[in-house]
Design a protein around this motif. Structure first.
Motif, PDB file in Angstrom:
ATOM      1  N   UNK A   1       4.876   8.896   3.612  1.00  0.00           N
ATOM      2  CA  UNK A   1       4.886   8.400   1.989  1.00  0.00           C
ATOM      3  C   UNK A   1       3.465   7.878   1.859  1.00  0.00           C
ATOM      4  N   UNK A   2       2.541   7.344   2.881  1.00  0.00           N
ATOM      5  CA  UNK A   2       1.336   6.992   2.625  1.00  0.00           C
ATOM      6  C   UNK A   2       0.512   7.967   2.345  1.00  0.00           C
ATOM      7  N   UNK A  34       2.356  -0.467  -3.999  1.00  0.00           N
ATOM      8  CA  UNK A  34       0.921  -0.458  -3.209  1.00  0.00           C
ATOM      9  C   UNK A  34       0.068  -0.181  -4.535  1.00  0.00           C
ATOM     10  N   UNK A  35       0.453  -0.197  -5.698  1.00  0.00           N
ATOM     11  CA  UNK A  35      -0.435   0.164  -6.839  1.00  0.00           C
ATOM     12  C   UNK A  35      -1.668  -0.766  -7.013  1.00  0.00           C
ATOM     13  N   UNK A  36      -1.452  -1.981  -6.579  1.00  0.00           N
ATOM     14  CA  UNK A  36      -2.750  -2.979  -6.587  1.00  0.00           C
ATOM     15  C   UNK A  36      -3.587  -2.888  -5.443  1.00  0.00           C
ATOM     16  N   UNK A  37      -3.293  -2.038  -4.726  1.00  0.00           N
ATOM     17  CA  UNK A  37      -4.153  -1.661  -3.429  1.00  0.00           C
ATOM     18  C   UNK A  37      -5.685  -1.136  -3.925  1.00  0.00           C
ATOM     19  N   UNK A  38      -5.622   0.035  -4.719  1.00  0.00           N
ATOM     20  CA  UNK A  38      -6.845   0.679  -4.886  1.00  0.00           C
ATOM     21  C   UNK A  38      -6.382   1.939  -5.990  1.00  0.00           C
ATOM     22  N   UNK A  39      -7.389   2.261  -6.745  1.00  0.00           N
ATOM     23  CA  UNK A  39      -7.290   3.480  -7.522  1.00  0.00           C
ATOM     24  C   UNK A  39      -7.993   4.466  -6.940  1.00  0.00           C
ATOM     25  N   UNK A  40      -8.592   4.529  -5.758  1.00  0.00           N
ATOM     26  CA  UNK A  40      -9.538   5.461  -5.455  1.00  0.00           C
ATOM     27  C   UNK A  40      -8.964   6.084  -4.160  1.00  0.00           C
ATOM     28  N   UNK A  41      -7.862   6.162  -3.964  1.00  0.00           N
ATOM     29  CA  UNK A  41      -7.358   7.180  -2.708  1.00  0.00           C
ATOM     30  C   UNK A  41      -6.323   6.426  -1.859  1.00  0.00           C
ATOM     31  N   UNK A  42      -6.069   7.129  -1.020  1.00  0.00           N
ATOM     32  CA  UNK A  42      -4.726   6.606  -0.082  1.00  0.00           C
ATOM     33  C   UNK A  42      -5.057   5.611   0.605  1.00  0.00           C
ATOM     34  N   UNK A  43      -3.980   4.784   1.136  1.00  0.00           N
ATOM     35  CA  UNK A  43      -4.120   3.963   1.985  1.00  0.00           C
ATOM     36  C   UNK A  43      -4.191   4.115   3.433  1.00  0.00           C
ATOM     37  N   UNK A  65       6.977  -1.070   9.467  1.00  0.00           N
ATOM     38  CA  UNK A  65       5.733  -0.278   9.254  1.00  0.00           C
ATOM     39  C   UNK A  65       4.778  -0.826   8.300  1.00  0.00           C
ATOM     40  N   UNK A  66       3.839  -1.634   9.041  1.00  0.00           N
ATOM     41  CA  UNK A  66       2.794  -2.322   8.087  1.00  0.00           C
ATOM     42  C   UNK A  66       1.857  -1.308   7.543  1.00  0.00           C
ATOM     43  N   UNK A  67       1.430  -1.470   6.164  1.00  0.00           N
ATOM     44  CA  UNK A  67       0.515  -0.419   5.538  1.00  0.00           C
ATOM     45  C   UNK A  67      -0.489  -1.562   5.070  1.00  0.00           C
ATOM     46  N   UNK A  68      -1.862  -1.062   5.557  1.00  0.00           N
ATOM     47  CA  UNK A  68      -3.135  -2.003   5.208  1.00  0.00           C
ATOM     48  C   UNK A  68      -4.057  -0.977   4.250  1.00  0.00           C
ATOM     49  N   UNK A  69      -4.236  -1.774   3.123  1.00  0.00           N
ATOM     50  CA  UNK A  69      -5.001  -1.145   2.018  1.00  0.00           C
ATOM     51  C   UNK A  69      -6.461  -0.661   2.440  1.00  0.00           C
ATOM     52  N   UNK A  70      -7.147   0.435   1.904  1.00  0.00           N
ATOM     53  CA  UNK A  70      -8.249   0.896   2.167  1.00  0.00           C
ATOM     54  C   UNK A  70      -9.516   0.086   1.509  1.00  0.00           C
ATOM     55  N   UNK A  71      -9.093  -1.012   0.858  1.00  0.00           N
ATOM     56  CA  UNK A  71     -10.240  -1.843  -0.014  1.00  0.00           C
ATOM     57  C   UNK A  71     -10.792  -2.825   0.693  1.00  0.00           C
ATOM     58  N   UNK A  77       0.991  -4.441   2.734  1.00  0.00           N
ATOM     59  CA  UNK A  77       2.444  -4.141   2.364  1.00  0.00           C
ATOM     60  C   UNK A  77       3.073  -3.541   3.658  1.00  0.00           C
ATOM     61  N   UNK A  78       4.261  -3.495   3.485  1.00  0.00           N
ATOM     62  CA  UNK A  78       5.073  -3.019   4.524  1.00  0.00           C
ATOM     63  C   UNK A  78       6.471  -2.083   4.121  1.00  0.00           C
ATOM     64  N   UNK A  79       6.916  -1.309   4.869  1.00  0.00           N
ATOM     65  CA  UNK A  79       8.126  -0.574   4.801  1.00  0.00           C
ATOM     66  C   UNK A  79       9.028  -1.163   5.997  1.00  0.00           C
ATOM     67  N   UNK A  80      10.310  -1.409   5.661  1.00  0.00           N
ATOM     68  CA  UNK A  80      11.317  -1.862   6.883  1.00  0.00           C
ATOM     69  C   UNK A  80      12.431  -0.716   6.602  1.00  0.00           C
ATOM     70  N   UNK A  81      12.331  -0.020   7.996  1.00  0.00           N
ATOM     71  CA  UNK A  81      13.200   1.202   7.911  1.00  0.00           C
ATOM     72  C   UNK A  81      14.174   0.992   8.917  1.00  0.00           C
ATOM     73  N   UNK A  82      15.716   1.311   8.501  1.00  0.00           N
ATOM     74  CA  UNK A  82      16.924   1.416   9.575  1.00  0.00           C
ATOM     75  C   UNK A  82      16.912   2.672   9.852  1.00  0.00           C
ATOM     76  N   UNK A  83      17.184   3.062  11.203  1.00  0.00           N
ATOM     77  CA  UNK A  83      16.957   4.504  11.576  1.00  0.00           C
ATOM     78  C   UNK A  83      18.149   4.320  12.402  1.00  0.00           C
TER      79      UNK A  83
END
Length: 97
Positions: A1-2, A34-43, A65-71, A77-83
């Motif tokens: 998704x990222x 993640x919309x508040x992260x950045x308008x300039x590309x992926x995280x 799954x932690x997701x860190x912005x590129x700003x 943010x994070x995703x929690x997945x049950x597998x």
């Protein structure tokens, strides 16, 4: 998704999860998260070493799954997945706990 490959992410969902969440909804939930992260590309994804995996009942695991912005602000943010035992994602939560 990222990386924006929502079709590939959607393919990893279990049939039950797909019945509750369309591919479009999956993309929208992620983008809203993640919309508040950045308008300039992926995280960038920060992979924790070792990954945070919690065993659950019925041959399932919870993967955080932690997701860190590129700003410059270090937002995350994070995703929690049950597998399940087959490797399919049977539940997903968007956002930090």
């Amino acid at each position: 998704m990222v990386s924006g490959k929502y079709n590939e992410a959607y393919a990893l969902l279990s049939p039950a999860c797909k019945s509750e969440l369309s591919q479009q909804a999956l993309a929208e939930h992620y983008q809203e998260m993640v919309e508040y992260f950045s308008e300039e590309g992926p995280c960038e994804v920060t992979v924790m070493e070792p990954p945070v995996v919690t065993e659950l009942a019925e041959d399932k695991v919870l993967v955080y799954v932690p997701i860190l912005s590129n700003n410059d602000f270090g937002e995350s943010e994070a995703l929690s997945l049950v597998i399940d035992a087959s490797g399919a994602v049977c539940d997903i939560e968007f956002g930090r706990p």
